[in-house]
Design a protein around this motif. Structure first.
Motif, PDB file in Angstrom:
ATOM      1  N   GLU A 139      73.326 101.373  65.986  1.00  0.00           N
ATOM      2  CA  GLU A 139      73.061 100.298  65.036  1.00  0.00           C
ATOM      3  C   GLU A 139      73.313 100.746  63.600  1.00  0.00           C
ATOM      4  O   GLU A 139      72.663 100.253  62.675  1.00  0.00           O
ATOM      5  CB  GLU A 139      71.608  99.804  65.186  1.00  0.00           C
TER       6      GLU A 139
ATOM      7  N   ALA B 219      74.271 100.753  60.087  1.00  0.00           N
ATOM      8  CA  ALA B 219      74.442  99.551  59.260  1.00  0.00           C
ATOM      9  C   ALA B 219      75.784  99.497  58.543  1.00  0.00           C
ATOM     10  O   ALA B 219      76.232  98.414  58.160  1.00  0.00           O
ATOM     11  CB  ALA B 219      73.312  99.461  58.235  1.00  0.00           C
TER      12      ALA B 219
ATOM     13  N   TYR C 258      78.990 100.517  59.696  1.00  0.00           N
ATOM     14  CA  TYR C 258      80.091  99.974  60.489  1.00  0.00           C
ATOM     15  C   TYR C 258      79.680  98.846  61.436  1.00  0.00           C
ATOM     16  O   TYR C 258      80.529  98.152  61.971  1.00  0.00           O
ATOM     17  CB  TYR C 258      80.832 101.071  61.260  1.00  0.00           C
ATOM     18  N   ARG C 259      78.375  98.631  61.608  1.00  0.00           N
ATOM     19  CA  ARG C 259      77.942  97.508  62.439  1.00  0.00           C
ATOM     20  C   ARG C 259      77.800  96.230  61.616  1.00  0.00           C
ATOM     21  O   ARG C 259      78.145  95.145  62.064  1.00  0.00           O
ATOM     22  CB  ARG C 259      76.601  97.829  63.107  1.00  0.00           C
ATOM     23  N   GLN C 260      77.273  96.362  60.390  1.00  0.00           N
ATOM     24  CA  GLN C 260      77.011  95.194  59.550  1.00  0.00           C
ATOM     25  C   GLN C 260      77.775  95.229  58.226  1.00  0.00           C
ATOM     26  O   GLN C 260      77.629  94.327  57.415  1.00  0.00           O
ATOM     27  CB  GLN C 260      75.506  95.096  59.287  1.00  0.00           C
TER      28      GLN C 260
ATOM     29  N   LEU D 152      77.334  97.123  55.557  1.00  0.00           N
ATOM     30  CA  LEU D 152      76.406  97.155  54.436  1.00  0.00           C
ATOM     31  C   LEU D 152      76.547  98.483  53.689  1.00  0.00           C
ATOM     32  O   LEU D 152      76.960  99.482  54.255  1.00  0.00           O
ATOM     33  CB  LEU D 152      74.964  96.994  54.927  1.00  0.00           C
TER      34      LEU D 152
ATOM     35  N   CYS E 136      71.845  97.169  50.387  1.00  0.00           N
ATOM     36  CA  CYS E 136      71.321  96.266  51.416  1.00  0.00           C
ATOM     37  C   CYS E 136      70.660  97.015  52.563  1.00  0.00           C
ATOM     38  O   CYS E 136      69.754  96.488  53.221  1.00  0.00           O
ATOM     39  CB  CYS E 136      72.447  95.385  51.961  1.00  0.00           C
TER      40      CYS E 136
ATOM     41  N   GLY F  28      67.025  96.149  53.558  1.00  0.00           N
ATOM     42  CA  GLY F  28      66.949  95.605  54.905  1.00  0.00           C
ATOM     43  C   GLY F  28      65.954  96.331  55.780  1.00  0.00           C
ATOM     44  O   GLY F  28      65.180  95.719  56.525  1.00  0.00           O
TER      45      GLY F  28
ATOM     46  N   THR G   6      85.382 102.179  61.152  1.00  0.00           N
ATOM     47  CA  THR G   6      84.670 101.057  61.759  1.00  0.00           C
ATOM     48  C   THR G   6      85.335 100.645  63.063  1.00  0.00           C
ATOM     49  O   THR G   6      84.666 100.383  64.080  1.00  0.00           O
ATOM     50  CB  THR G   6      84.635  99.859  60.792  1.00  0.00           C
TER      51      THR G   6
ATOM     52  N   ARG H  81      83.355 100.952  66.581  1.00  0.00           N
ATOM     53  CA  ARG H  81      83.082  99.739  67.367  1.00  0.00           C
ATOM     54  C   ARG H  81      83.785  99.776  68.721  1.00  0.00           C
ATOM     55  O   ARG H  81      83.235  99.314  69.732  1.00  0.00           O
ATOM     56  CB  ARG H  81      83.504  98.507  66.576  1.00  0.00           C
TER      57      ARG H  81
END
Length: 205
Positions: free
Chosen positions: A16, A18, A20-22, A24, A110, A114, A190, A194
């Motif tokens: 999780e 942040a 490369y997943r979101q 941010l 973020c 977050g 990323t 992923r």
């Protein structure tokens, strides 16, 4: 999933992550990753801020009125960022001259905000400590990976030291010195991360 330190670290650093997943916290990925030394200072600052803000928000979670919780979290984060800025300026004025303007941006990172809102405000201090550490290390892992590619290709150095035989084989990739180089590297990392996550999930199923 049970909030054990191992599970929290595994999620925050890898599955999780942040960055490369979101996608941010990429402002600093673009700004400071052209030199590894700058990146390391920024990473230490983010890890410290994420851990301490998480723990502080967790300790105060039952005393902060809900209607002002966001601004309170920002003030807590800003206090730790000021400490980071002062320490970097005292320890390495030269590096602070380059990354100083971006240290202040940690306040609006973020990832930090977050984790404070999504995790620390709802959990006890010990799990919140591990969550902050995992988020900071996950962020750092991506930035260091980018810097380890950008600095050699852009400057022919690592931590400011010239690569062996630089004059013989090295040719400058100018784009790696510029922000677009960070965009390209972040996109590639990323994509790889992923793709690996999808592969792992497929194998699990």
């Amino acid at each position: 999933m049970i909030n054990t330190p191992g599970n929290i670290m595994k999620q925050g650093v890898f599955s999780e992550n942040a960055v490369y997943r979101q996608v941010l916290g990429i402002c600093s990925a673009l700004a400071v990753t052209n030199l590894l030394a700058n990146t390391l200072f920024m990473c230490v600052g983010v890890i410290f801020t994420t851990v301490m803000s998480n723990v502080t928000v967790s300790v105060l979670r039952n005393h902060i009125p809900k209607r002002v919780r966001m601004i309170t979290q920002v003030l807590i984060i800003a206090s730790y960022v000021m400490m980071v800025d002062i320490v970097i300026k005292a320890v390495s004025p030269d590096i602070h001259r380059f990354i100083g303007p971006y240290v202040g941006l940690i306040i609006t990172n973020c990832i930090i905000m977050g984790r404070a809102e999504a995790f620390a405000s709802q959990n006890k201090p010990w799990p919140s400590f591990w969550d902050g550490l995992a988020a900071g290390l996950g962020y750092s892992l991506v930035l260091i990976a980018i810097a380890l590619i950008r600095e050699p290709l852009g400057f022919g150095t690592i931590m400011g030291y010239e690569l062996p035989g630089k004059d013989i084989w090295w040719y400058q990739w100018t784009i790696m010195v510029m922000p677009p180089g960070a965009f390209f590297m972040l996109g590639i990392l990323t994509w790889i991360a992923r793709a690996r996550l999808v592969k792992n999930k497929t194998l699990e199923n």
